[in-house]
Design a protein around this motif. Structure first.
Motif, PDB file in Angstrom:
ATOM      1  N   ARG A 274       0.824  -1.207   0.000  1.00  0.00           N
ATOM      2  CA  ARG A 274       0.000   0.000   0.000  1.00  0.00           C
ATOM      3  C   ARG A 274       0.859   1.258   0.000  1.00  0.00           C
ATOM      4  NH1 ARG A 274      -3.070  -3.108   3.645  1.00  0.00           N
ATOM      5  NH2 ARG A 274      -2.149  -2.046   5.456  1.00  0.00           N
ATOM      6  N   ALA A 275       1.909   1.256   0.785  1.00  0.00           N
ATOM      7  CA  ALA A 275       2.800   2.422   0.837  1.00  0.00           C
ATOM      8  C   ALA A 275       3.485   2.637  -0.506  1.00  0.00           C
ATOM      9  CB  ALA A 275       3.835   2.236   1.947  1.00  0.00           C
ATOM     10  N   ALA A 276       3.930   1.544  -1.133  1.00  0.00           N
ATOM     11  CA  ALA A 276       4.602   1.659  -2.432  1.00  0.00           C
ATOM     12  C   ALA A 276       3.645   2.168  -3.500  1.00  0.00           C
ATOM     13  CB  ALA A 276       5.184   0.312  -2.841  1.00  0.00           C
ATOM     14  N   ALA A 277       2.387   1.750  -3.429  1.00  0.00           N
ATOM     15  CA  ALA A 277       1.395   2.153  -4.432  1.00  0.00           C
ATOM     16  C   ALA A 277       1.052   3.630  -4.345  1.00  0.00           C
ATOM     17  CB  ALA A 277       0.139   1.308  -4.279  1.00  0.00           C
ATOM     18  N   GLN A 278       1.425   4.279  -3.226  1.00  0.00           N
ATOM     19  CA  GLN A 278       1.141   5.699  -3.040  1.00  0.00           C
ATOM     20  C   GLN A 278       2.285   6.600  -3.485  1.00  0.00           C
ATOM     21  OE1 GLN A 278       0.021   6.149   1.087  1.00  0.00           O
ATOM     22  NE2 GLN A 278      -1.600   4.610   0.915  1.00  0.00           N
ATOM     23  N   VAL A 279       3.385   5.995  -3.939  1.00  0.00           N
ATOM     24  CA  VAL A 279       4.527   6.779  -4.407  1.00  0.00           C
ATOM     25  C   VAL A 279       4.146   7.510  -5.704  1.00  0.00           C
ATOM     26  CG1 VAL A 279       6.845   6.561  -5.412  1.00  0.00           C
ATOM     27  CG2 VAL A 279       6.267   5.339  -3.305  1.00  0.00           C
TER      28      VAL A 279
ATOM     29  N   LEU B  47       9.315   6.743   5.021  1.00  0.00           N
ATOM     30  CA  LEU B  47      10.335   5.886   5.618  1.00  0.00           C
ATOM     31  C   LEU B  47       9.615   4.743   6.305  1.00  0.00           C
ATOM     32  CD1 LEU B  47      13.188   5.142   6.677  1.00  0.00           C
ATOM     33  CD2 LEU B  47      12.778   6.726   8.578  1.00  0.00           C
ATOM     34  N   LEU B  48       9.913   3.512   5.897  1.00  0.00           N
ATOM     35  CA  LEU B  48       9.322   2.329   6.516  1.00  0.00           C
ATOM     36  C   LEU B  48      10.426   1.530   7.183  1.00  0.00           C
ATOM     37  CD1 LEU B  48       7.271   3.163   4.177  1.00  0.00           C
ATOM     38  CD2 LEU B  48       6.409   0.834   4.391  1.00  0.00           C
ATOM     39  N   ILE B  49      10.185   1.135   8.427  1.00  0.00           N
ATOM     40  CA  ILE B  49      11.176   0.408   9.218  1.00  0.00           C
ATOM     41  C   ILE B  49      10.565  -0.907   9.658  1.00  0.00           C
ATOM     42  CG2 ILE B  49      12.729   0.482  11.199  1.00  0.00           C
ATOM     43  CD1 ILE B  49      12.358   3.548  11.212  1.00  0.00           C
ATOM     44  N   HIS B  50      11.263  -2.004   9.394  1.00  0.00           N
ATOM     45  CA  HIS B  50      10.744  -3.335   9.734  1.00  0.00           C
ATOM     46  C   HIS B  50      11.370  -3.854  11.015  1.00  0.00           C
ATOM     47  CE1 HIS B  50       9.863  -7.734   8.541  1.00  0.00           C
ATOM     48  NE2 HIS B  50       8.731  -7.160   8.903  1.00  0.00           N
ATOM     49  N   ASP B  51      10.657  -4.763  11.675  1.00  0.00           N
ATOM     50  CA  ASP B  51      11.111  -5.429  12.889  1.00  0.00           C
ATOM     51  C   ASP B  51      11.312  -4.453  14.044  1.00  0.00           C
ATOM     52  OD1 ASP B  51      11.086  -7.998  11.748  1.00  0.00           O
ATOM     53  OD2 ASP B  51      13.069  -7.712  10.887  1.00  0.00           O
TER      54      ASP B  51
ATOM     55  N   PHE C 271      10.750  13.118  11.127  1.00  0.00           N
ATOM     56  CA  PHE C 271       9.736  12.204  10.595  1.00  0.00           C
ATOM     57  C   PHE C 271       8.568  12.098  11.573  1.00  0.00           C
ATOM     58  CE2 PHE C 271      13.451  11.023   8.206  1.00  0.00           C
ATOM     59  CZ  PHE C 271      12.973  10.618   6.976  1.00  0.00           C
ATOM     60  N   GLU C 272       7.383  11.875  11.025  1.00  0.00           N
ATOM     61  CA  GLU C 272       6.194  11.618  11.825  1.00  0.00           C
ATOM     62  C   GLU C 272       5.658  10.232  11.501  1.00  0.00           C
ATOM     63  OE1 GLU C 272       3.211  14.562  11.200  1.00  0.00           O
ATOM     64  OE2 GLU C 272       4.212  16.075  12.445  1.00  0.00           O
ATOM     65  N   GLU C 273       5.232   9.521  12.540  1.00  0.00           N
ATOM     66  CA  GLU C 273       4.679   8.186  12.315  1.00  0.00           C
ATOM     67  C   GLU C 273       3.288   8.290  11.708  1.00  0.00           C
ATOM     68  OE1 GLU C 273       3.595   4.191  14.876  1.00  0.00           O
ATOM     69  OE2 GLU C 273       5.332   5.413  15.481  1.00  0.00           O
ATOM     70  N   GLN C 274       3.039   7.477  10.682  1.00  0.00           N
ATOM     71  CA  GLN C 274       1.767   7.469   9.982  1.00  0.00           C
ATOM     72  C   GLN C 274       0.916   6.246  10.319  1.00  0.00           C
ATOM     73  OE1 GLN C 274       1.005  10.143   7.535  1.00  0.00           O
ATOM     74  NE2 GLN C 274       2.645  10.949   8.818  1.00  0.00           N
TER      75      GLN C 274
ATOM     76  N   GLY D 158       1.790  -4.703  12.603  1.00  0.00           N
ATOM     77  CA  GLY D 158       2.728  -5.652  13.180  1.00  0.00           C
ATOM     78  C   GLY D 158       3.994  -4.937  13.601  1.00  0.00           C
ATOM     79  N   SER D 159       5.136  -5.410  13.105  1.00  0.00           N
ATOM     80  CA  SER D 159       6.413  -4.779  13.450  1.00  0.00           C
ATOM     81  C   SER D 159       6.846  -3.728  12.424  1.00  0.00           C
ATOM     82  CB  SER D 159       7.508  -5.848  13.554  1.00  0.00           C
ATOM     83  OG  SER D 159       7.845  -6.364  12.274  1.00  0.00           O
ATOM     84  N   LEU D 160       5.969  -3.424  11.463  1.00  0.00           N
ATOM     85  CA  LEU D 160       6.298  -2.462  10.415  1.00  0.00           C
ATOM     86  C   LEU D 160       5.766  -1.089  10.778  1.00  0.00           C
ATOM     87  CD1 LEU D 160       7.435  -2.064   7.484  1.00  0.00           C
ATOM     88  CD2 LEU D 160       5.085  -2.436   6.699  1.00  0.00           C
ATOM     89  N   ARG D 161       6.639  -0.086  10.751  1.00  0.00           N
ATOM     90  CA  ARG D 161       6.242   1.296  11.024  1.00  0.00           C
ATOM     91  C   ARG D 161       6.401   2.118   9.741  1.00  0.00           C
ATOM     92  NH1 ARG D 161       6.227   2.488  16.593  1.00  0.00           N
ATOM     93  NH2 ARG D 161       6.020   0.504  17.702  1.00  0.00           N
ATOM     94  N   THR D 162       5.410   2.947   9.480  1.00  0.00           N
ATOM     95  CA  THR D 162       5.425   3.842   8.324  1.00  0.00           C
ATOM     96  C   THR D 162       5.495   5.278   8.816  1.00  0.00           C
ATOM     97  OG1 THR D 162       4.106   2.301   7.005  1.00  0.00           O
ATOM     98  CG2 THR D 162       4.181   4.597   6.249  1.00  0.00           C
ATOM     99  N   LEU D 163       6.492   6.017   8.338  1.00  0.00           N
ATOM    100  CA  LEU D 163       6.696   7.401   8.724  1.00  0.00           C
ATOM    101  C   LEU D 163       6.734   8.283   7.483  1.00  0.00           C
ATOM    102  CD1 LEU D 163       8.792   5.408  10.523  1.00  0.00           C
ATOM    103  CD2 LEU D 163       9.012   7.527  11.803  1.00  0.00           C
TER     104      LEU D 163
END
Length: 205
Positions: free
Chosen positions: A26-31, A161-165, A189-192, A196-201
């Motif tokens: 979903r994040a990639a599709a919004q680029v 910025l997406l951070i895993h784990d 950065f602000e968290e969006q 799970g363990s994936l954060r989208t900023l």
């Protein structure tokens, strides 16, 4: 997400749960069209397929960076070691052939370019602005911070910025990606969202 690509992504070797993979897609599709998605930490290409599906929908491109010798936790004697990924000629981890097969089987080589090298070395000479940066490389404190430092400056204003784990509780997993998250929040950065363990900023400064 394209059903065939989703099934291939779920079947590929790797550690991305389906719900986190869907969030990555979903994040990639919004680029924005023509934008660049950069993945740090490819392994065998599981998460790369989620990014590729999103990139194709958005008209974007994916570059995935990895030295393909395995992270620390993938080495012999560690919990996430997979002996089938060891090159019998050298006795070393080598995930590059597996990535090639993953990309070929999914027919996404038109939107994915693999760069073989250590992320901190590639990041030094990189010059193209990044619309989405996905950090999923080495999980030691030193390597996670090195990946962040090498690439965060390339994220464009408003970029993702997406951070895993990311595990705030040490009982759930290693703390290095969580420390990278805290640093990113302190550095513009602000968290969006969380899946799970994936954060989208999103970069706001």
């Amino acid at each position: 997400m394209d059903t065939a690509l989703r099934e291939l992504a779920e079947a590929a070797t790797g550690f991305m749960p389906p719900d986190e993979g869907a969030a990555l897609h979903r994040a990639a599709a919004q680029v924005p069209a023509g934008g660049l998605i950069c993945e740090v930490g490819t392994y065998c290409g599981k998460s790369t397929l989620y990014l590729a599906a999103g990139a194709r929908a958005a008209g974007a491109t994916v570059v995935t960076v990895d030295h393909h010798r395995g992270s620390e936790e993938n080495q012999p004697g560690w919990e996430y070691h997979d002996s089938s990924l060891v090159d019998p000629r050298t006795g070393r981890m080598d995930t590059l052939p597996h990535l090639r097969r993953t990309l070929e089987n999914a027919q996404v080589e038109d939107v994915v370019t693999a760069v073989v090298g250590r992320s901190e070395q590639v990041g030094r000479w990189w010059s193209t602005p990044v619309a989405l940066l996905f950090l999923d490389g080495g999980h030691t404190e030193a390597q996670a911070q090195a990946d962040y430092e090498a690439w965060v400056g390339h994220v464009m204003p408003g970029g993702a910025l997406l951070i895993h784990d990311v595990f705030p509780d040490p009982a759930d997993g290693g703390q290095a990606p969580y420390h990278v998250l805290l640093r990113a929040l302190a550095e513009g950065f602000e968290e969006q969202s969380r899946t799970g363990s994936l954060r989208t900023l999103r970069r706001v400064l």
